[in-house]
Design an enzyme around this catalytic site. Structure first.
Site, PDB file in Angstrom:
ATOM      1  N   LYS A   1     -24.465  16.327  18.839  1.00 49.28           N
ATOM      2  CA  LYS A   1     -25.103  17.329  18.506  1.00 49.28           C
ATOM      3  C   LYS A   1     -23.956  18.003  17.573  1.00 49.28           C
ATOM      4  CE  LYS A   1     -27.328  21.773  21.100  1.00 49.28           C
ATOM      5  NZ  LYS A   1     -26.431  22.361  20.581  1.00 49.28           N
TER       6      LYS A   1
ATOM      7  N   TYR B   1     -22.146  16.513  22.913  1.00 46.87           N
ATOM      8  CA  TYR B   1     -22.128  17.879  22.761  1.00 46.87           C
ATOM      9  C   TYR B   1     -20.768  18.887  21.491  1.00 46.87           C
ATOM     10  CZ  TYR B   1     -24.007  22.698  23.667  1.00 46.87           C
ATOM     11  OH  TYR B   1     -24.185  23.766  23.450  1.00 46.87           O
TER      12      TYR B   1
END
Lengths: 297, 297
Positions: free
Chosen positions: A159, A131
Protein backbone atom coordinates in the site's frame (compact mmCIF):
# COMPACT_ATOMS: atom_id res chain seq x y z
CA UNK A 1 -7.89 -10.07 -3.49
CA UNK A 2 -5.57 -7.17 -4.31
CA UNK A 3 -7.29 -5.65 -7.31
CA UNK A 4 -9.86 -2.97 -8.08
CA UNK A 5 -11.35 -1.14 -5.13
CA UNK A 6 -10.36 -1.99 -1.56
CA UNK A 7 -12.77 0.03 0.58
CA UNK A 8 -11.53 1.33 3.94
CA UNK A 9 -14.51 2.08 6.20
CA UNK A 10 -14.53 3.99 9.46
CA UNK A 11 -14.89 2.04 12.69
CA UNK A 12 -17.65 4.15 14.26
CA UNK A 13 -17.57 4.51 18.05
CA UNK A 14 -20.18 5.42 20.62
CA UNK A 15 -18.97 6.31 24.12
CA UNK A 16 -15.50 4.89 23.42
CA UNK A 17 -16.76 1.49 22.29
CA UNK A 18 -17.54 0.02 18.87
CA UNK A 19 -20.95 1.13 17.56
CA UNK A 20 -21.78 -2.26 16.08
CA UNK A 21 -25.06 -1.18 14.50
CA UNK A 22 -23.40 1.72 12.73
CA UNK A 23 -20.45 -0.39 11.61
CA UNK A 24 -22.79 -3.00 10.17
CA UNK A 25 -24.66 -0.26 8.26
CA UNK A 26 -21.35 0.82 6.69
CA UNK A 27 -20.45 -2.78 5.82
CA UNK A 28 -23.84 -3.44 4.23
CA UNK A 29 -23.41 -0.37 2.04
CA UNK A 30 -20.03 -1.66 0.85
CA UNK A 31 -21.29 -5.20 0.29
CA UNK A 32 -24.25 -3.89 -1.71
CA UNK A 33 -21.87 -1.97 -3.96
CA UNK A 34 -19.78 -5.13 -4.48
CA UNK A 35 -16.44 -3.56 -3.69
CA UNK A 36 -13.55 -5.89 -4.50
CA UNK A 37 -12.27 -6.11 -0.94
CA UNK A 38 -12.61 -4.52 2.48
CA UNK A 39 -9.79 -2.97 4.47
CA UNK A 40 -11.13 -2.73 8.01
CA UNK A 41 -9.10 -1.20 10.82
CA UNK A 42 -7.03 0.87 8.44
CA UNK A 43 -5.93 4.31 9.56
CA UNK A 44 -9.45 5.53 8.79
CA UNK A 45 -10.73 2.50 10.70
CA UNK A 46 -8.92 3.77 13.81
CA UNK A 47 -6.89 0.61 14.43
CA UNK A 48 -4.33 2.61 16.38
CA UNK A 49 -6.95 3.76 18.90
CA UNK A 50 -8.62 0.44 19.70
CA UNK A 51 -7.86 -2.30 22.19
CA UNK A 52 -6.85 -5.77 21.16
CA UNK A 53 -10.32 -7.09 22.06
CA UNK A 54 -12.06 -4.34 20.09
CA UNK A 55 -9.91 -5.04 17.06
CA UNK A 56 -10.71 -8.74 17.10
CA UNK A 57 -14.41 -7.92 17.34
CA UNK A 58 -14.23 -5.51 14.38
CA UNK A 59 -12.66 -8.17 12.18
CA UNK A 60 -15.26 -10.73 13.21
CA UNK A 61 -18.13 -8.32 12.51
CA UNK A 62 -16.67 -7.45 9.13
CA UNK A 63 -16.39 -11.12 8.19
CA UNK A 64 -19.96 -11.75 9.30
CA UNK A 65 -21.33 -8.99 7.08
CA UNK A 66 -18.99 -8.99 4.08
CA UNK A 67 -20.60 -11.91 2.26
CA UNK A 68 -17.98 -13.29 -0.13
CA UNK A 69 -15.96 -10.06 -0.22
CA UNK A 70 -12.47 -10.71 1.21
CA UNK A 71 -11.53 -8.79 4.36
CA UNK A 72 -8.10 -7.38 5.15
CA UNK A 73 -7.44 -6.13 8.69
CA UNK A 74 -4.61 -4.09 10.16
CA UNK A 75 -2.33 -5.67 12.74
CA UNK A 76 -0.22 -2.58 13.35
CA UNK A 77 1.24 -1.95 16.82
CA UNK A 78 4.44 -0.43 18.18
CA UNK A 79 5.87 -3.70 19.52
CA UNK A 80 6.47 -6.85 17.52
CA UNK A 81 5.07 -8.96 20.35
CA UNK A 82 1.73 -7.14 20.13
CA UNK A 83 1.72 -7.34 16.32
CA UNK A 84 2.09 -11.11 16.57
CA UNK A 85 -0.78 -11.32 19.07
CA UNK A 86 -2.94 -9.19 16.76
CA UNK A 87 -2.03 -11.41 13.81
CA UNK A 88 -3.23 -14.46 15.74
CA UNK A 89 -6.44 -12.67 16.67
CA UNK A 90 -7.08 -11.49 13.11
CA UNK A 91 -6.52 -14.93 11.62
CA UNK A 92 -8.75 -16.62 14.16
CA UNK A 93 -11.46 -14.02 13.42
CA UNK A 94 -11.24 -15.04 9.76
CA UNK A 95 -9.21 -12.22 8.17
CA UNK A 96 -8.29 -13.00 4.57
CA UNK A 97 -5.24 -10.74 4.63
CA UNK A 98 -3.24 -8.66 7.13
CA UNK A 99 -2.26 -5.02 6.69
CA UNK A 100 1.01 -4.31 8.47
CA UNK A 101 2.17 -0.72 8.96
CA UNK A 102 5.37 0.29 10.74
CA UNK A 103 4.02 2.04 13.81
CA UNK A 104 7.05 3.59 15.45
CA UNK A 105 7.85 5.25 18.73
CA UNK A 106 11.63 5.19 18.95
CA UNK A 107 12.84 5.98 15.42
CA UNK A 108 13.59 2.65 13.74
CA UNK A 109 16.50 1.48 11.63
CA UNK A 110 15.91 -0.36 8.35
CA UNK A 111 17.16 -3.59 9.94
CA UNK A 112 14.64 -3.27 12.75
CA UNK A 113 11.79 -2.76 10.29
CA UNK A 114 12.95 -5.70 8.19
CA UNK A 115 13.00 -7.89 11.31
CA UNK A 116 9.40 -6.91 12.09
CA UNK A 117 8.19 -8.13 8.68
CA UNK A 118 10.46 -11.19 8.89
CA UNK A 119 9.03 -12.17 12.29
CA UNK A 120 5.44 -11.69 11.17
CA UNK A 121 5.81 -13.39 7.80
CA UNK A 122 7.25 -16.45 9.58
CA UNK A 123 4.22 -16.68 11.87
CA UNK A 124 1.16 -16.16 9.66
CA UNK A 125 -0.62 -18.18 7.01
CA UNK A 126 -2.52 -15.45 5.13
CA UNK A 127 -1.21 -12.76 2.77
CA UNK A 128 0.40 -9.62 4.20
CA UNK A 129 0.07 -6.16 2.68
CA UNK A 130 2.95 -3.81 3.55
CA UNK A 131 1.46 -0.51 4.66
CA UNK A 132 3.77 2.39 3.83
CA UNK A 133 2.19 5.38 5.56
CA UNK A 134 4.81 7.92 6.67
CA UNK A 135 2.14 10.54 7.45
CA UNK A 136 0.82 8.56 10.43
CA UNK A 137 3.62 6.12 11.26
CA UNK A 138 6.56 8.47 10.77
CA UNK A 139 8.61 5.77 9.12
CA UNK A 140 9.64 6.18 5.47
CA UNK A 141 10.56 3.12 3.46
CA UNK A 142 13.48 3.36 1.10
CA UNK A 143 13.13 1.55 -2.22
CA UNK A 144 15.80 -0.95 -1.21
CA UNK A 145 14.10 -1.77 2.09
CA UNK A 146 10.77 -2.30 0.30
CA UNK A 147 12.54 -4.67 -2.09
CA UNK A 148 13.96 -6.72 0.80
CA UNK A 149 10.63 -6.82 2.63
CA UNK A 150 8.64 -7.67 -0.52
CA UNK A 151 10.82 -10.74 -1.08
CA UNK A 152 9.71 -12.28 2.24
CA UNK A 153 7.14 -15.10 2.22
CA UNK A 154 3.48 -14.03 2.59
CA UNK A 155 4.12 -10.49 1.37
CA UNK A 156 1.48 -10.05 -1.33
CA UNK A 157 0.86 -6.33 -1.72
CA UNK A 158 2.25 -2.89 -0.98
CA UNK A 159 0.00 0.00 0.00
CA UNK A 160 1.97 2.93 -1.35
CA UNK A 161 1.57 6.43 0.08
CA UNK A 162 0.60 9.40 -2.00
CA UNK A 163 2.92 12.31 -2.57
CA UNK A 164 2.21 15.82 -3.80
CA UNK A 165 3.60 15.42 -7.26
CA UNK A 166 2.53 15.18 -10.89
CA UNK A 167 1.14 12.21 -12.82
CA UNK A 168 4.43 11.63 -14.64
CA UNK A 169 6.39 11.32 -11.40
CA UNK A 170 3.79 8.96 -9.94
CA UNK A 171 3.98 6.82 -13.08
CA UNK A 172 7.79 6.72 -12.81
CA UNK A 173 7.52 5.65 -9.19
CA UNK A 174 5.06 2.84 -9.95
CA UNK A 175 7.26 1.62 -12.82
CA UNK A 176 10.35 1.70 -10.63
CA UNK A 177 8.58 -0.14 -7.82
CA UNK A 178 7.36 -2.77 -10.27
CA UNK A 179 10.98 -3.61 -11.11
CA UNK A 180 11.91 -3.83 -7.44
CA UNK A 181 9.36 -6.31 -6.14
CA UNK A 182 8.37 -9.85 -7.18
CA UNK A 183 5.62 -10.23 -9.78
CA UNK A 184 3.29 -11.81 -7.19
CA UNK A 185 3.30 -8.59 -5.13
CA UNK A 186 0.41 -6.28 -6.03
CA UNK A 187 0.96 -2.53 -5.97
CA UNK A 188 -1.74 -0.36 -4.49
CA UNK A 189 -2.27 3.37 -4.37
CA UNK A 190 -3.59 5.17 -1.33
CA UNK A 191 -4.20 8.82 -0.43
CA UNK A 192 -7.29 9.20 -2.59
CA UNK A 193 -6.20 12.39 -4.33
CA UNK A 194 -3.47 10.38 -6.09
CA UNK A 195 -5.67 7.42 -6.93
CA UNK A 196 -6.41 8.39 -10.52
CA UNK A 197 -2.76 8.89 -11.36
CA UNK A 198 -1.80 5.70 -9.52
CA UNK A 199 -4.43 3.59 -11.29
CA UNK A 200 -3.57 5.11 -14.65
CA UNK A 201 0.09 4.30 -13.96
CA UNK A 202 -0.78 0.63 -13.54
CA UNK A 203 -1.46 0.13 -9.83
CA UNK A 204 -3.41 -3.08 -9.27
CA UNK A 205 -5.60 -1.81 -6.46
CA UNK A 206 -6.90 1.39 -4.89
CA UNK A 207 -6.95 1.33 -1.09
CA UNK A 208 -9.62 3.96 -0.70
CA UNK A 209 -10.90 6.08 2.16
CA UNK A 210 -13.58 7.70 0.00
CA UNK A 211 -14.57 4.22 -1.18
CA UNK A 212 -15.18 3.20 2.44
CA UNK A 213 -18.26 5.44 2.52
CA UNK A 214 -19.01 6.27 -1.12
CA UNK A 215 -18.39 2.91 -2.78
CA UNK A 216 -20.41 3.60 -5.94
CA UNK A 217 -18.45 6.77 -6.63
CA UNK A 218 -15.13 4.98 -6.06
CA UNK A 219 -16.15 1.82 -7.95
CA UNK A 220 -16.89 3.91 -11.04
CA UNK A 221 -13.27 5.08 -11.00
CA UNK A 222 -11.85 1.62 -10.29
CA UNK A 223 -13.98 0.11 -13.07
CA UNK A 224 -12.85 2.75 -15.55
CA UNK A 225 -9.26 1.90 -14.58
CA UNK A 226 -9.96 -1.81 -15.13
CA UNK A 227 -11.18 -0.91 -18.66
CA UNK A 228 -7.97 1.11 -19.14
CA UNK A 229 -10.15 4.15 -19.80
CA UNK A 230 -7.58 6.61 -18.49
CA UNK A 231 -9.53 9.66 -19.55
CA UNK A 232 -12.64 8.57 -17.69
CA UNK A 233 -10.56 7.81 -14.56
CA UNK A 234 -9.18 11.35 -14.70
CA UNK A 235 -12.59 12.96 -15.34
CA UNK A 236 -14.30 11.09 -12.50
CA UNK A 237 -11.50 11.85 -10.05
CA UNK A 238 -11.42 15.51 -11.12
CA UNK A 239 -15.06 15.81 -10.03
CA UNK A 240 -13.94 14.85 -6.52
CA UNK A 241 -11.37 17.63 -6.21
CA UNK A 242 -13.46 19.46 -3.54
CA UNK A 243 -13.48 16.27 -1.45
CA UNK A 244 -9.71 15.87 -1.73
CA UNK A 245 -9.37 19.51 -0.69
CA UNK A 246 -11.38 18.78 2.46
CA UNK A 247 -9.12 15.80 3.23
CA UNK A 248 -6.08 18.05 2.96
CA UNK A 249 -7.68 20.81 5.03
CA UNK A 250 -8.61 18.47 7.88
CA UNK A 251 -5.40 16.48 8.23
CA UNK A 252 -6.50 13.41 6.25
CA UNK A 253 -9.79 11.75 5.44
CA UNK A 254 -10.93 10.44 8.81
CA UNK A 255 -12.62 13.55 10.23
CA UNK A 256 -14.28 14.34 6.87
CA UNK A 257 -15.58 10.79 6.43
CA UNK A 258 -16.91 10.79 10.00
CA UNK A 259 -18.85 14.00 9.29
CA UNK A 260 -20.10 12.61 5.98
CA UNK A 261 -21.24 9.32 7.53
CA UNK A 262 -23.12 11.23 10.23
CA UNK A 263 -24.76 13.43 7.56
CA UNK A 264 -25.95 10.24 5.84
CA UNK A 265 -27.47 9.11 9.13
CA UNK A 266 -25.19 6.07 9.31
CA UNK A 267 -23.15 6.92 12.43
CA UNK A 268 -23.30 9.17 15.48
CA UNK A 269 -21.82 12.67 14.98
CA UNK A 270 -19.26 11.87 17.73
CA UNK A 271 -18.05 8.59 16.24
CA UNK A 272 -14.30 9.23 16.35
CA UNK A 273 -11.98 7.96 19.10
CA UNK A 274 -10.91 10.70 21.51
CA UNK A 275 -8.80 12.83 21.35
CA UNK A 276 -9.94 13.17 17.71
CA UNK A 277 -12.77 15.66 17.46
CA UNK A 278 -15.73 16.00 15.15
CA UNK A 279 -15.59 18.84 12.64
CA UNK A 280 -17.20 22.16 13.55
CA UNK A 281 -20.74 22.94 12.41
CA UNK A 282 -19.42 25.18 9.61
CA UNK A 283 -17.05 22.50 8.40
CA UNK A 284 -19.82 19.90 8.46
CA UNK A 285 -21.95 22.21 6.31
CA UNK A 286 -19.11 22.37 3.79
CA UNK A 287 -18.89 18.55 3.76
CA UNK A 288 -22.65 18.41 3.11
CA UNK A 289 -22.25 20.79 0.19
CA UNK A 290 -19.46 18.71 -1.33
CA UNK A 291 -21.47 15.48 -1.00
CA UNK A 292 -24.34 17.16 -2.80
CA UNK A 293 -22.36 19.01 -5.48
CA UNK A 294 -20.06 16.10 -6.34
CA UNK A 295 -22.95 13.63 -6.25
CA UNK A 296 -21.11 11.28 -3.89
CA UNK A 297 -22.87 7.96 -3.41
CA UNK B 1 8.92 15.83 43.63
CA UNK B 2 9.94 17.84 40.57
CA UNK B 3 13.44 18.94 41.51
CA UNK B 4 17.02 17.75 41.09
CA UNK B 5 17.51 14.46 39.30
CA UNK B 6 14.56 12.43 38.01
CA UNK B 7 16.11 9.15 36.87
CA UNK B 8 14.53 7.35 33.90
CA UNK B 9 15.52 3.67 33.96
CA UNK B 10 15.11 1.10 31.23
CA UNK B 11 12.36 -1.50 31.61
CA UNK B 12 14.46 -4.58 30.80
CA UNK B 13 12.72 -7.41 28.98
CA UNK B 14 13.45 -11.09 28.60
CA UNK B 15 11.55 -13.00 25.89
CA UNK B 16 9.04 -10.15 25.48
CA UNK B 17 8.11 -9.97 29.16
CA UNK B 18 9.35 -7.82 32.03
CA UNK B 19 12.65 -9.09 33.46
CA UNK B 20 11.67 -8.37 37.06
CA UNK B 21 15.02 -9.34 38.58
CA UNK B 22 16.89 -7.05 36.20
CA UNK B 23 14.44 -4.20 36.75
CA UNK B 24 14.80 -4.51 40.52
CA UNK B 25 18.60 -4.37 40.16
CA UNK B 26 18.26 -1.09 38.25
CA UNK B 27 15.86 0.31 40.86
CA UNK B 28 18.15 -0.66 43.74
CA UNK B 29 21.04 1.14 42.08
CA UNK B 30 18.94 4.31 41.79
CA UNK B 31 17.62 4.05 45.33
CA UNK B 32 21.15 3.61 46.67
CA UNK B 33 22.25 6.79 44.87
CA UNK B 34 19.30 8.65 46.42
CA UNK B 35 18.04 10.16 43.18
CA UNK B 36 15.32 12.75 43.78
CA UNK B 37 12.63 10.89 41.86
CA UNK B 38 12.09 8.02 39.48
CA UNK B 39 10.51 8.26 36.06
CA UNK B 40 9.57 4.71 35.14
CA UNK B 41 7.99 3.83 31.82
CA UNK B 42 9.41 6.88 30.15
CA UNK B 43 10.45 6.60 26.52
CA UNK B 44 13.62 4.84 27.72
CA UNK B 45 11.39 2.69 29.91
CA UNK B 46 9.59 1.46 26.77
CA UNK B 47 6.08 2.44 27.86
CA UNK B 48 4.94 2.56 24.25
CA UNK B 49 5.87 -1.11 23.71
CA UNK B 50 4.23 -2.67 26.76
CA UNK B 51 0.73 -3.97 27.46
CA UNK B 52 -1.56 -2.37 30.00
CA UNK B 53 -0.95 -5.24 32.43
CA UNK B 54 2.83 -5.00 32.04
CA UNK B 55 2.74 -1.26 32.67
CA UNK B 56 0.75 -1.67 35.86
CA UNK B 57 3.22 -4.29 37.06
CA UNK B 58 6.21 -2.04 36.30
CA UNK B 59 4.74 0.77 38.39
CA UNK B 60 3.99 -1.59 41.27
CA UNK B 61 7.52 -3.04 41.21
CA UNK B 62 9.02 0.45 41.14
CA UNK B 63 6.95 1.52 44.15
CA UNK B 64 7.96 -1.64 46.03
CA UNK B 65 11.68 -0.96 45.51
CA UNK B 66 11.91 2.83 45.51
CA UNK B 67 11.85 3.31 49.27
CA UNK B 68 10.73 6.87 49.92
CA UNK B 69 11.74 8.12 46.48
CA UNK B 70 8.64 9.32 44.60
CA UNK B 71 7.73 7.47 41.42
CA UNK B 72 6.32 9.04 38.26
CA UNK B 73 4.96 6.73 35.56
CA UNK B 74 3.95 7.36 31.97
CA UNK B 75 0.31 6.95 30.96
CA UNK B 76 0.85 7.72 27.27
CA UNK B 77 -1.35 6.03 24.66
CA UNK B 78 -2.86 7.00 21.32
CA UNK B 79 -6.48 7.06 22.53
CA UNK B 80 -7.83 9.10 25.42
CA UNK B 81 -9.88 6.12 26.61
CA UNK B 82 -6.72 4.05 27.02
CA UNK B 83 -4.88 6.95 28.71
CA UNK B 84 -7.67 7.15 31.28
CA UNK B 85 -7.49 3.40 31.92
CA UNK B 86 -3.70 3.65 32.33
CA UNK B 87 -4.13 6.58 34.73
CA UNK B 88 -6.44 4.47 36.91
CA UNK B 89 -3.97 1.60 36.83
CA UNK B 90 -1.01 3.83 37.67
CA UNK B 91 -2.78 5.48 40.58
CA UNK B 92 -3.96 2.16 42.00
CA UNK B 93 -0.38 0.86 41.72
CA UNK B 94 0.74 3.82 43.82
CA UNK B 95 2.24 6.23 41.29
CA UNK B 96 3.07 9.60 42.84
CA UNK B 97 2.81 11.44 39.53
CA UNK B 98 1.77 10.76 35.94
CA UNK B 99 3.82 11.56 32.84
CA UNK B 100 1.53 12.32 29.91
CA UNK B 101 2.97 12.53 26.39
CA UNK B 102 0.92 13.23 23.26
CA UNK B 103 1.23 9.96 21.41
CA UNK B 104 -0.28 10.61 18.02
CA UNK B 105 -1.34 8.58 15.04
CA UNK B 106 -3.62 10.87 13.05
CA UNK B 107 -1.95 14.30 13.23
CA UNK B 108 -3.68 16.19 16.05
CA UNK B 109 -4.97 19.74 16.28
CA UNK B 110 -4.15 21.91 19.28
CA UNK B 111 -7.76 21.66 20.46
CA UNK B 112 -7.61 17.87 20.39
CA UNK B 113 -4.41 17.86 22.45
CA UNK B 114 -5.88 20.33 24.93
CA UNK B 115 -8.95 18.10 25.32
CA UNK B 116 -6.71 15.13 26.12
CA UNK B 117 -5.06 16.97 29.02
CA UNK B 118 -8.42 18.40 30.09
CA UNK B 119 -10.02 14.94 30.21
CA UNK B 120 -7.13 13.44 32.15
CA UNK B 121 -6.71 16.31 34.59
CA UNK B 122 -10.41 16.03 35.45
CA UNK B 123 -10.04 12.33 36.28
CA UNK B 124 -6.87 12.01 38.34
CA UNK B 125 -5.82 12.94 41.85
CA UNK B 126 -2.02 13.02 41.50
CA UNK B 127 0.21 15.55 39.73
CA UNK B 128 0.62 15.37 35.96
CA UNK B 129 3.83 16.17 34.10
CA UNK B 130 3.31 17.28 30.51
CA UNK B 131 5.72 15.32 28.31
CA UNK B 132 6.76 17.33 25.27
CA UNK B 133 8.70 14.88 23.11
CA UNK B 134 8.31 15.61 19.40
CA UNK B 135 11.11 13.19 18.47
CA UNK B 136 9.03 10.15 19.46
CA UNK B 137 5.45 11.45 19.55
CA UNK B 138 5.57 13.65 16.43
CA UNK B 139 3.51 16.34 18.09
CA UNK B 140 5.09 19.74 18.71
CA UNK B 141 3.60 22.00 21.36
CA UNK B 142 3.35 25.69 20.59
CA UNK B 143 4.08 28.05 23.48
CA UNK B 144 0.45 29.13 23.61
CA UNK B 145 -0.85 25.54 23.80
CA UNK B 146 1.60 24.76 26.62
CA UNK B 147 0.30 27.82 28.46
CA UNK B 148 -3.32 26.64 28.13
CA UNK B 149 -2.46 23.10 29.19
CA UNK B 150 -0.29 24.21 32.11
CA UNK B 151 -3.20 26.20 33.54
CA UNK B 152 -5.29 23.03 33.97
CA UNK B 153 -5.69 21.49 37.44
CA UNK B 154 -3.13 18.78 38.37
CA UNK B 155 -0.56 19.98 35.83
CA UNK B 156 2.59 20.29 37.92
CA UNK B 157 5.56 20.03 35.59
CA UNK B 158 6.64 20.21 31.96
CA UNK B 159 9.27 17.89 30.54
CA UNK B 160 10.78 20.07 27.84
CA UNK B 161 12.53 18.58 24.82
CA UNK B 162 16.09 19.40 23.91
CA UNK B 163 16.97 21.18 20.71
CA UNK B 164 20.25 21.53 18.90
CA UNK B 165 21.02 25.07 19.88
CA UNK B 166 23.35 27.15 22.06
CA UNK B 167 23.19 27.83 25.79
CA UNK B 168 21.89 31.38 25.26
CA UNK B 169 18.94 30.21 23.20
CA UNK B 170 18.11 27.52 25.73
CA UNK B 171 18.22 30.12 28.52
CA UNK B 172 15.89 32.38 26.52
CA UNK B 173 13.48 29.51 26.03
CA UNK B 174 13.42 28.62 29.73
CA UNK B 175 12.88 32.28 30.69
CA UNK B 176 10.08 32.63 28.15
CA UNK B 177 8.42 29.41 29.33
CA UNK B 178 8.65 30.58 32.95
CA UNK B 179 6.52 33.61 32.06
CA UNK B 180 3.97 31.44 30.27
CA UNK B 181 3.10 28.90 32.96
CA UNK B 182 1.89 29.19 36.57
CA UNK B 183 4.51 29.39 39.30
CA UNK B 184 3.43 25.98 40.67
CA UNK B 185 4.48 24.28 37.41
CA UNK B 186 8.07 23.00 37.50
CA UNK B 187 10.17 23.15 34.36
CA UNK B 188 12.32 20.18 33.51
CA UNK B 189 14.99 19.58 30.90
CA UNK B 190 15.32 16.34 28.99
CA UNK B 191 17.56 15.12 26.19
CA UNK B 192 20.66 14.73 28.36
CA UNK B 193 23.03 16.59 26.06
CA UNK B 194 21.10 19.81 26.87
CA UNK B 195 20.84 19.14 30.60
CA UNK B 196 23.74 21.35 31.68
CA UNK B 197 22.44 24.33 29.73
CA UNK B 198 18.90 23.71 30.94
CA UNK B 199 19.89 23.41 34.58
CA UNK B 200 22.13 26.47 34.34
CA UNK B 201 19.21 28.36 32.79
CA UNK B 202 17.08 27.62 35.85
CA UNK B 203 15.23 24.39 35.11
CA UNK B 204 13.96 22.82 38.32
CA UNK B 205 14.56 19.22 37.37
CA UNK B 206 16.55 17.06 34.99
CA UNK B 207 14.57 14.15 33.53
CA UNK B 208 17.57 12.00 32.77
CA UNK B 209 18.19 8.90 30.67
CA UNK B 210 21.87 8.74 31.69
CA UNK B 211 20.75 9.14 35.32
CA UNK B 212 18.57 6.04 34.97
CA UNK B 213 21.69 3.87 34.81
CA UNK B 214 24.53 6.10 36.03
CA UNK B 215 22.86 7.92 38.92
CA UNK B 216 26.06 8.99 40.70
CA UNK B 217 27.39 10.64 37.56
CA UNK B 218 24.09 12.44 36.98
CA UNK B 219 23.57 13.35 40.65
CA UNK B 220 26.95 15.13 40.68
CA UNK B 221 25.66 17.39 37.90
CA UNK B 222 22.24 17.92 39.52
CA UNK B 223 23.88 18.72 42.87
CA UNK B 224 26.26 21.22 41.29
CA UNK B 225 23.19 22.84 39.69
CA UNK B 226 21.44 22.96 43.06
CA UNK B 227 24.51 24.82 44.45
CA UNK B 228 24.29 27.17 41.43
CA UNK B 229 27.84 26.13 40.53
CA UNK B 230 27.32 26.70 36.83
CA UNK B 231 30.94 26.11 35.94
CA UNK B 232 31.02 22.71 37.61
CA UNK B 233 27.76 21.74 35.86
CA UNK B 234 29.36 22.57 32.52
CA UNK B 235 32.63 20.78 33.32
CA UNK B 236 30.91 17.59 34.49
CA UNK B 237 28.58 17.53 31.49
CA UNK B 238 31.45 18.23 29.10
CA UNK B 239 33.13 15.02 30.31
CA UNK B 240 30.08 13.12 29.06
CA UNK B 241 30.29 14.44 25.49
CA UNK B 242 31.28 11.00 24.13
CA UNK B 243 28.13 9.54 25.73
CA UNK B 244 25.91 12.22 24.22
CA UNK B 245 27.55 11.48 20.85
CA UNK B 246 26.57 7.83 21.17
CA UNK B 247 22.98 8.84 21.96
CA UNK B 248 22.90 10.92 18.79
CA UNK B 249 24.50 8.19 16.70
CA UNK B 250 22.04 5.52 17.82
CA UNK B 251 18.77 7.43 17.52
CA UNK B 252 18.41 8.34 21.22
CA UNK B 253 19.58 6.89 24.51
CA UNK B 254 17.63 3.65 24.74
CA UNK B 255 19.86 1.35 22.69
CA UNK B 256 23.03 2.78 24.28
CA UNK B 257 21.67 2.42 27.83
CA UNK B 258 20.58 -1.14 27.09
CA UNK B 259 24.10 -2.00 25.93
CA UNK B 260 25.63 -0.25 28.95
CA UNK B 261 23.31 -2.03 31.42
CA UNK B 262 24.23 -5.37 29.85
CA UNK B 263 27.93 -4.51 30.10
CA UNK B 264 27.42 -3.84 33.82
CA UNK B 265 25.82 -7.28 34.15
CA UNK B 266 22.48 -5.81 35.20
CA UNK B 267 20.29 -6.88 32.26
CA UNK B 268 20.25 -9.38 29.41
CA UNK B 269 21.97 -8.19 26.20
CA UNK B 270 18.61 -8.58 24.39
CA UNK B 271 16.56 -6.54 26.84
CA UNK B 272 14.83 -4.20 24.39
CA UNK B 273 11.30 -4.71 23.04
CA UNK B 274 11.23 -5.94 19.45
CA UNK B 275 11.54 -4.56 16.81
CA UNK B 276 14.26 -2.55 18.60
CA UNK B 277 17.59 -4.32 18.27
CA UNK B 278 20.65 -4.52 20.48
CA UNK B 279 23.72 -2.64 19.23
CA UNK B 280 26.30 -4.53 17.19
CA UNK B 281 29.36 -6.00 18.88
CA UNK B 282 31.53 -3.12 17.63
CA UNK B 283 29.10 -0.53 18.91
CA UNK B 284 28.92 -2.27 22.29
CA UNK B 285 32.72 -2.12 22.51
CA UNK B 286 32.54 1.63 21.92
CA UNK B 287 29.94 1.95 24.70
CA UNK B 288 32.29 0.02 27.01
CA UNK B 289 35.13 2.39 26.18
CA UNK B 290 32.99 5.44 26.91
CA UNK B 291 31.84 4.03 30.26
CA UNK B 292 35.48 3.47 31.21
CA UNK B 293 36.94 6.69 29.85
CA UNK B 294 34.21 8.97 31.20
CA UNK B 295 34.18 7.14 34.53
CA UNK B 296 30.40 6.63 34.41
CA UNK B 297 28.98 5.29 37.67
Amino acid sequence: MFKGLSAFPLTPLLNDDIDEGAFIRLLQRLAAAKVNSLGVLGSTGSYAYLSREQRKRVTAIAKAHAGDIPVMTSIGAVSTAEVLRLAEDAQSAGADALLLPVMSYQPLTDDEVYSLYEDVSAHVSVPICVYDNPRCTHFSFSGSLLSRVAALPQISAIKMPGAPTDAGTIADRVRSMRTRVPERVALGVSADVFAADGLNAGCDVWFSVCGGLFPRTAMAIAEAAARHDQQQVAVLSERLTPLWALFTQHGGGIRVMAAAAALLGLVSPECLPRPLKALSRDDVARVAAVIREAGLE
